[in-house]
Design an enzyme around this catalytic site. Structure first.
Site, short mmCIF file in Angstrom:
data_model
loop_
_atom_site.label_atom_id
_atom_site.label_comp_id
_atom_site.label_asym_id
_atom_site.label_seq_id
_atom_site.Cartn_x
_atom_site.Cartn_y
_atom_site.Cartn_z
N GLU A 1 0.81 -1.22 0.00
CA GLU A 1 0.00 0.00 0.00
C GLU A 1 0.85 1.27 0.00
OE1 GLU A 1 -3.82 -1.71 2.54
OE2 GLU A 1 -2.23 -0.62 3.58
N LYS B 1 -2.31 0.36 -4.71
CA LYS B 1 -3.27 0.23 -3.61
C LYS B 1 -3.12 1.36 -2.59
CE LYS B 1 -4.08 -3.89 -2.09
NZ LYS B 1 -4.00 -5.18 -1.35
N GLU C 1 -11.45 -4.20 -3.09
CA GLU C 1 -11.10 -5.44 -2.42
C GLU C 1 -11.82 -5.47 -1.07
OE1 GLU C 1 -6.93 -5.91 -1.89
OE2 GLU C 1 -6.50 -6.17 -4.03
N ASN C 2 -11.96 -6.66 -0.50
CA ASN C 2 -12.38 -6.75 0.88
C ASN C 2 -11.17 -6.51 1.78
OD1 ASN C 2 -11.71 -9.30 -0.39
ND2 ASN C 2 -11.94 -10.22 1.62
#
Length: 537
Positions: free
Chosen positions: A254, A369, A448-449
């Site tokens: 991330e 992300k 996304e979860n």
């Protein structure tokens, strides 16, 4: 659930017993096997785990004649087409490829991919680890395990998204390349460091991106060589099987600082503490010193804020993040937070620009992300976002510059947490804020979860996010396939979720197919309302 196999009068399930055991089922029965209480029909397949059983029926139909292959494929695409352009992927296990570059649980992986294909999932996401491919020496790559997965996915007609992981993982244990760790032993400042001198060794400090810390080679050059090697080796798959590239931007992939790496407890109102700034390695401090001198404030470049709480403390434990009279609202606070967040955005720009250059001529999407840093979002200072690198407060939108950077590089943003309830994400305000910024700047979003998946009503929340009237999420990746994914407790719920997202034709039956069909084996799914349900054994 009935699975029709057109063009083949038999379906080989002889190896299913062992494969399904690897997927989590302890007992598999097929054909005319008997047990104490039941006789399973010849075309009935069931598999059991503990006290539950899941079953489905196989139907075999022999094609009568040969017609154009495109006609049969058109029927299949119609039955499995995603609604509203939302494409559904499933993340493969983090340790799909072992540290020895072999495929873990290969037979189970094949069976699992086939199951996903039959459900109507568009494809899978594959984590590719820097510490596995370039493990021993800089510039020496071993892609064998990942090539095996790409071939497997291609043979099944699924799509593949690649996630390049330039970080380490604690679970499963996957480290940075050995040669990187050796450099880190000699120069620990290549890692992020907090004000107490504690290092975060799961990824490199963004301050060394352009510095020749690896035998006259910078990390950016190392990443470029890595991506170019992948592009060359996987060229037969690029644009056809491989349709998406996600490049790691920091901890856990991330775009953020590792501001919570030493947090051990939860704080007030069951929320995390505020975290800590990660700017104390000598290279980050050098950047800060230079920035302070350029802005005419040399005394502000000696270190980070001194009046901040510890990792697991609340905003009010010290002065910096206090809602009223906190240092974050002073000229010094603005100076430091502007510099700190700018460093993160520039790091993201360097990495995404590199990926766009390497893969720019290939018809693939490139993405990165962002985290959803929900804790303390309702305070004025947004302390958790500030320590993570996002200068987002009640007075300032800290995501506009981030989204603008993605737009500049024509990249998509991946947002986790689409399964979290409003209570988890502070009434959803942060997700809405980022979505609005993406819409404004024309940046596509993938969802996304959360990493802590299987939350209550998670699938319902995902469907709600994907079906919004002005949804900007064009694709969703469910994280992640693993030991419990195919369990009788989880798999039927996931199956229902896939059907809800894709809206598969529930009435499609083999008898509805044209009288003349291709003699090549084509798999279709016949889903009934009672398709996949748990029964008491």
């Amino acid at each position: 659930m009935e699975i029709s196999v057109i063009g083949n009068s038999q379906m080989n399930i002889g190896k299913a017993d062992e494969n399904l055991r690897e997927l989590g089922f302890s007992n598999f029965k097929s054909n005319n096997h008997k047990n104490k209480n039941m006789l399973i029909p010849k075309n009935r397949v069931s598999f059991e785990n503990s006290n539950h059983r899941v079953g489905f029926t196989l139907k075999a139909v022999q094609g009568d004649a040969i017609v154009a292959e495109e006609k049969a494929n058109s029927i299949l695409l119609t039955s499995c087409q995603s609604v509203g352009g939302v494409r559904l992927f499933v993340g493969l296990p983090l340790d799909t490829v072992s540290q020895y570059n072999t495929v873990n649980h290969e037979r189970a992986m094949t069976a699992g991919l086939k199951a996903l294909k039959l459900l109507g999932v568009d494809g899978v996401e594959l984590p590719v680890w820097w510490g596995i491919v370039e493990k021993d020496n800089m510039g020496i790559y071993d892609w064998s395990g990942y090539l095996a997965i790409a071939e497997m996915v291609q043979n099944l007609g699924l799509k593949l998204r690649i996630s390049f992981c330039f970080h380490a993982s604690q679970e499963p244990k996957i480290s940075l390349p050995d040669w990187v760790s050796r450099v880190g032993e000699a120069d620990p400042n290549i890692y992020f460091m907090d004000r107490s001198g504690r290092q975060y060794k799961d990824c490199l400090s963004l301050a060394v991106d352009d510095l020749p810390v690896f035998d006259s080679t910078s990390p950016i050059q190392v990443y470029q060589n890595f991506l170019e090697s992948f592009n060359a080796i996987f060229s037969p798959f690029m644009g056809s099987t491989i349709t998406g590239i996600t490049v790691g931007l920091g901890p856990d992939g991330e775009l953020r600082y590792p501001s919570f790496h030493d947090a051990t407890t939860t704080a007030l109102n069951n929320q995390l503490g505020v975290g800590e700034f990660q700017c104390y390695d000598k290279y980050m401090l050098s950047h800060l010193k230079q920035y302070a001198e350029e802005t005419g404030k040399p005394m502000w470049g000696l270190g980070g804020p001194h009046d901040v709480p510890k990792y697991d403390e609340s905003p009010n434990a010290n002065n910096f993040f206090k809602d009223d009279g906190g240092s974050w609202e002073t000229p010094y606070g603005d100076f430091f937070l502007s510099w700190y967040s700018h460093q993160l955005v520039e790091h993201g720009n360097r990495i995404l620009s590199l990926a766009s250059t390497v893969f720019g001529e290939i018809p693939t999407t490139i993405s990165g992300k962002l985290p959803l840093v929900h804790s303390w979002y309702k305070t004025r200072s947004h302390p958790c976002e500030l320590t993570a690198g996002f200068y987002n407060t009640v007075n300032r939108d800290g995501y506009e510059s981030v989204v603008e950077m993605f737009a500049k590089n024509s990249c998509r943003i991946i947002l986790p947490g689409l399964d979290l309830s409003d209570a988890h994400q502070q009434n959803g305000s942060l997700l809405v804020q980022i979505k609005d910024s993406c819409t404004k700047q024309g940046v596509g979003m993938y969802g996304e979860n959360s990493s802590v998946c299987r939350v209550n009503n998670g699938f319902e929340k995902i469907k709600s996010n994907l079906s919004e009237e002005k949804a900007v999420v064009s694709s969703f990746t469910y994280q992640r396939m693993g030991a419990d994914f195919f369990s009788p407790k989880h798999f039927p719920i996931f199956t229902a979720f896939v059907r809800a997202v894709n809206q598969l034709d529930l009435d499609l039956d083999v008898d509805d197919m044209p009288d003349t069909t291709t003699t090549r084996a084509v798999e279709t799914i016949h889903m009934r309302s009672e398709a996949l349900k748990l029964q008491t054994a």
